[in-house]
Design an enzyme around this catalytic site. Structure first.
Site, short mmCIF file in Angstrom:
data_model
loop_
_atom_site.label_atom_id
_atom_site.label_comp_id
_atom_site.label_asym_id
_atom_site.label_seq_id
_atom_site.Cartn_x
_atom_site.Cartn_y
_atom_site.Cartn_z
N ARG A 10 0.86 -1.17 0.00
CA ARG A 10 0.00 0.00 0.00
C ARG A 10 0.91 1.24 0.00
O ARG A 10 2.03 1.19 0.53
CB ARG A 10 -0.90 0.00 1.24
CG ARG A 10 -1.90 1.16 1.25
CD ARG A 10 -2.67 1.23 2.57
NE ARG A 10 -3.49 2.45 2.62
CZ ARG A 10 -3.86 3.04 3.74
NH1 ARG A 10 -3.50 2.55 4.91
NH2 ARG A 10 -4.59 4.13 3.71
N HIS A 11 0.43 2.32 -0.57
CA HIS A 11 1.23 3.56 -0.61
C HIS A 11 1.53 4.07 0.80
O HIS A 11 0.86 3.72 1.78
CB HIS A 11 0.50 4.64 -1.41
CG HIS A 11 -0.80 5.06 -0.79
ND1 HIS A 11 -0.88 5.96 0.25
CD2 HIS A 11 -2.09 4.71 -1.08
CE1 HIS A 11 -2.15 6.14 0.59
NE2 HIS A 11 -2.90 5.39 -0.19
N GLU A 84 -7.44 3.52 -6.52
CA GLU A 84 -8.33 3.32 -5.38
C GLU A 84 -9.78 3.34 -5.84
O GLU A 84 -10.11 3.89 -6.90
CB GLU A 84 -8.07 4.44 -4.34
CG GLU A 84 -8.92 4.36 -3.08
CD GLU A 84 -8.74 3.08 -2.27
OE1 GLU A 84 -9.03 1.99 -2.81
OE2 GLU A 84 -8.37 3.17 -1.08
#
Length: 212
Positions: A10-11, A84
């Site tokens: 995940r970022h 997203e």
């Protein structure tokens, strides 16, 4: 090649994450100082892995999270299908008590199996799967690329993992995530099945936690 190893992250943190503001696909925010530190910590922990390619969404926060790998010369592709979920009307807004009730109803619907239920002016989990699948097919078709690194988003990862594991999307909230966490997956070209070897791992960020 019989297997593909996928490092899925995940970022890193953005100011919106820190403030509890919903981002979604319509908010293209940058990593904050902590997010940049998380990205560097992940790079330092995994720079020895000979990634054949890096895949990200089209949003800056995923590309910034893997920029060190791109700068090191690893080929990179960005795909809108990895973006997203669109949270629609509530993107970029600080949730209030009304919003909290809205999100609770939304998550309860999804957990009950109503994954065709969309966010207001946004997407449903089912719609996200429709755009994720061609990208995953594209990634798997490159059998020569192994291992690879994919950087995505929290809810998008929660939607991706159940269908990769051939589970109901209703299970999506079982898949925990945090900023710059790691899921390590193995795909077998023989059985056409994924396995999860590492889940929501953030041991590479321990030094950052200790310094806070």
């Amino acid at each position: 090649m019989k297997h593909k190893t996928i490092y899925l992250i995940r970022h890193g943190e953005t100011d919106f994450n820190r403030q509890g503001i919903v981002q979604g696909s319509g908010v293209d925010s940058n990593l904050n100082a902590m997010g940049q530190a998380q990205a560097l910590a992940f790079y330092q922990a995994y720079q020895h892995i000979p990634f054949a390619k890096v895949y990200t969404s089209k949003l800056r926060r995923t590309m910034q999270s893997v920029q060190h790998f791109i700068d090191a010369g690893i080929p990179h592709e960005s795909h809108e299908g990895l973006n997203e979920i669109s949270w629609g009307a509530r993107e970029g807004k600080m949730p209030n008590s009304f919003d909290n009730e809205y999100y609770r109803t939304l998550i309860e619907n999804w957990a009950a199996g109503h994954t065709d239920y969309p966010t207001e002016n946004g997407e449903s989990p089912d719609q996200v799967v429709v755009r994720q699948k061609p990208v995953i097919d594209h990634i798997l078709s490159h059998t020569d690329e192994n291992p690879i690194l994919i950087c995505m988003h929290g809810r998008a990862i929660r939607i991706l993992l159940p269908w990769l594991m051939k589970e109901s999307l209703a299970n999506m909230d079982m898949y925990e995530h945090s900023n710059l966490c790691l899921y390590k997956l193995t795909y077998s070209y023989e059985t056409k099945e994924f396995s999860i070897d590492v889940a929501n791992d953030s041991t590479h960020l321990l030094a950052l936690v200790m310094h806070q």
